[in-house]
Design a protein around this motif. Structure first.
Motif, mmCIF file in Angstrom:
data_model
loop_
_atom_site.group_PDB
_atom_site.id
_atom_site.type_symbol
_atom_site.label_atom_id
_atom_site.label_comp_id
_atom_site.label_asym_id
_atom_site.label_seq_id
_atom_site.Cartn_x
_atom_site.Cartn_y
_atom_site.Cartn_z
ATOM 1 N N LEU A 1 -3.560 12.561 -12.999
ATOM 2 C CA LEU A 1 -2.667 11.617 -12.331
ATOM 3 C C LEU A 1 -1.198 12.010 -12.528
ATOM 4 N N PRO A 2 -0.397 11.949 -11.472
ATOM 5 C CA PRO A 2 1.007 12.409 -11.534
ATOM 6 C C PRO A 2 1.978 11.347 -12.042
ATOM 7 N N PHE A 3 1.634 10.714 -13.164
ATOM 8 C CA PHE A 3 2.480 9.667 -13.717
ATOM 9 C C PHE A 3 2.662 9.893 -15.216
ATOM 10 N N GLN A 4 3.755 9.357 -15.738
ATOM 11 C CA GLN A 4 4.006 9.459 -17.160
ATOM 12 C C GLN A 4 3.084 8.534 -17.938
ATOM 13 N N ASP A 5 2.959 8.803 -19.217
ATOM 14 C CA ASP A 5 2.178 7.930 -20.090
ATOM 15 C C ASP A 5 2.759 6.512 -20.057
ATOM 16 N N PHE B 1 0.845 -1.197 0.000
ATOM 17 C CA PHE B 1 0.000 0.000 0.000
ATOM 18 C C PHE B 1 0.878 1.243 0.000
ATOM 19 N N ILE B 2 1.021 1.827 -1.182
ATOM 20 C CA ILE B 2 1.822 3.035 -1.342
ATOM 21 C C ILE B 2 0.875 4.168 -1.706
ATOM 22 N N PRO B 3 0.420 4.953 -0.709
ATOM 23 C CA PRO B 3 -0.606 5.970 -0.948
ATOM 24 C C PRO B 3 -0.036 7.274 -1.502
ATOM 25 N N ILE B 4 -0.707 7.813 -2.503
ATOM 26 C CA ILE B 4 -0.321 9.080 -3.115
ATOM 27 C C ILE B 4 -1.576 9.944 -3.237
ATOM 28 N N GLU B 5 -1.540 11.110 -2.634
ATOM 29 C CA GLU B 5 -2.691 12.010 -2.723
ATOM 30 C C GLU B 5 -2.715 12.628 -4.122
ATOM 31 N N ALA B 6 -3.720 12.277 -4.903
ATOM 32 C CA ALA B 6 -3.797 12.766 -6.283
ATOM 33 C C ALA B 6 -5.215 12.608 -6.806
ATOM 34 N N ASP B 7 -5.581 13.510 -7.702
ATOM 35 C CA ASP B 7 -6.895 13.503 -8.341
ATOM 36 C C ASP B 7 -6.837 12.587 -9.561
ATOM 37 N N THR B 8 -7.838 11.737 -9.725
ATOM 38 C CA THR B 8 -7.895 10.845 -10.878
ATOM 39 C C THR B 8 -7.983 11.622 -12.189
ATOM 40 N N LEU B 9 -8.448 12.855 -12.141
ATOM 41 C CA LEU B 9 -8.535 13.664 -13.350
ATOM 42 C C LEU B 9 -7.183 14.218 -13.784
ATOM 43 N N VAL C 1 -15.915 10.878 -9.555
ATOM 44 C CA VAL C 1 -15.121 11.914 -10.209
ATOM 45 C C VAL C 1 -16.052 12.900 -10.893
ATOM 46 N N SER C 2 -15.610 14.136 -11.022
ATOM 47 C CA SER C 2 -16.484 15.181 -11.558
ATOM 48 C C SER C 2 -16.652 15.118 -13.072
ATOM 49 N N HIS C 3 -15.775 14.390 -13.752
ATOM 50 C CA HIS C 3 -15.885 14.228 -15.203
ATOM 51 C C HIS C 3 -15.499 12.797 -15.553
ATOM 52 N N LEU C 4 -16.499 11.950 -15.810
ATOM 53 C CA LEU C 4 -16.279 10.522 -16.004
ATOM 54 C C LEU C 4 -15.326 10.231 -17.166
ATOM 55 N N GLN C 5 -15.593 10.819 -18.323
ATOM 56 C CA GLN C 5 -14.762 10.544 -19.493
ATOM 57 C C GLN C 5 -13.308 10.953 -19.268
ATOM 58 N N LYS C 6 -13.100 12.089 -18.624
ATOM 59 C CA LYS C 6 -11.742 12.538 -18.363
ATOM 60 C C LYS C 6 -11.037 11.607 -17.384
ATOM 61 N N GLY C 7 -11.769 11.125 -16.388
ATOM 62 C CA GLY C 7 -11.189 10.193 -15.429
ATOM 63 C C GLY C 7 -10.753 8.892 -16.098
ATOM 64 N N ILE C 8 -11.614 8.348 -16.957
ATOM 65 C CA ILE C 8 -11.274 7.119 -17.666
ATOM 66 C C ILE C 8 -10.111 7.359 -18.621
ATOM 67 N N SER C 9 -10.124 8.502 -19.291
ATOM 68 C CA SER C 9 -9.036 8.823 -20.225
ATOM 69 C C SER C 9 -7.696 8.927 -19.509
ATOM 70 N N GLU C 10 -7.695 9.470 -18.298
ATOM 71 C CA GLU C 10 -6.456 9.534 -17.519
ATOM 72 C C GLU C 10 -5.973 8.139 -17.123
ATOM 73 N N MET C 11 -6.911 7.283 -16.758
ATOM 74 C CA MET C 11 -6.544 5.903 -16.437
ATOM 75 C C MET C 11 -5.912 5.226 -17.654
ATOM 76 N N ILE C 12 -6.491 5.467 -18.818
ATOM 77 C CA ILE C 12 -5.952 4.884 -20.052
ATOM 78 C C ILE C 12 -4.569 5.457 -20.358
ATOM 79 N N ARG C 13 -4.412 6.747 -20.164
ATOM 80 C CA ARG C 13 -3.138 7.404 -20.487
ATOM 81 C C ARG C 13 -1.967 6.754 -19.777
ATOM 82 N N VAL C 14 -2.150 6.402 -18.511
ATOM 83 C CA VAL C 14 -1.028 5.870 -17.734
ATOM 84 C C VAL C 14 -0.919 4.348 -17.825
#
Length: 235
Positions: free
Chosen positions: A110-114, A100-108, A129-142
């Motif tokens: 994310l502080p990671f590289q592609d 469990f490595i916790p990082i305070e970050a917004d899913t919209l 999340v306040s914007h579903l599509q953007k949240g999913i897109s960020e998950m995909i990006r990383v």
């Protein structure tokens, strides 16, 4: 004055953080563990998988991934509610593991590289999340090409009899018990059913995930269709 959804959600989860795990088990009739285990199974996690759990809360999904991956698991967990992460960190500090490595970050944002993680997963959090599509897109990006995005979330059952009984419990009984035990003043357990009712159904979520760029998107229902796991792959 209308409260920003992000601020409202942070307030809610900060206020119930210490009772969150107990109430999840109680109100789900202790089925929540099996739902997370099923999501991990569908993810295809193995001993060398790199995993990111977003909207991680107190880390229960991260723990499920760690159990599947093994003793050397190192699962990164992000959430924009520090109070939830703090409860998770306290809960797991005495375990002989660093999963469990916790990082305070917004899913919209994310502080990671592609193209970083083989599996990017979320359990009962993407609807917040306040914007579903953007949240999913960020998950995909990383997620790495060929990697998987896994979404575990409540949904609405289709069978009329089940749907009626579910709505009775979900809209009436659950908020009453949840708010009473948690002593919550923000109606956190009234927010839960309303957020599920406003969330896209299984087919709609599948289409959104495809529109965001995922391929081979499938969903699997559990417990009479009240929970769904969506899995898609990045090109």
């Amino acid at each position: 004055m209308k409260v920003n959804k992000e601020i409202y959600v942070q307030q809610i989860f900060s206020s119930i953080a210490k009772r969150y795990d107990f109430l999840n088990s109680l109100l789900s009739l202790n089925l929540d563990r099996s739902w997370r285990e099923f999501a991990v199974q569908l993810s295809g996690a193995s001993t060398d998988s790199s995993v990111l759990d977003v909207c991680a809360g107190t880390g229960e999904l991260a723990a499920a991934y760690a159990e599947a991956i093994g003793q050397h698991a190192s699962v990164l967990s992000t959430d924009f509610c520090f109070s939830m992460l703090a409860v998770g960190q306290e809960k797991f500090k005495n375990r002989n593991t660093s999963f469990f490595i916790p990082i305070e970050a917004d899913t919209l944002s994310l502080p990671f590289q592609d193209d970083t993680f083989e599996i990017v997963s979320v359990g009962f959090g993407i609807r917040n999340v306040s914007h579903l599509q953007k949240g999913i897109s960020e998950m995909i990006r990383v997620t790495i090409p060929g990697g998987r995005v896994v979404v575990l979330e409540f949904t609405q059952p289709a069978v009329p009899v089940i749907k009626h009984a579910y709505y009775l419990y979900f809209k009436k009984v659950l908020p009453l018990i949840g708010n009473l035990i948690s002593k919550n003043r923000h109606d956190a357990y009234g927010y839960l059913p309303s957020s599920v009712m406003e969330f896209p159904d299984c087919y709609q979520l599948k289409m959104i995930m495809k529109e965001c760029g995922l391929v081979n998107v499938s969903y699997y229902l559990r417990t009479f269709g009240i929970v769904a796991v969506h899995v898609g792959s990045k090109r």
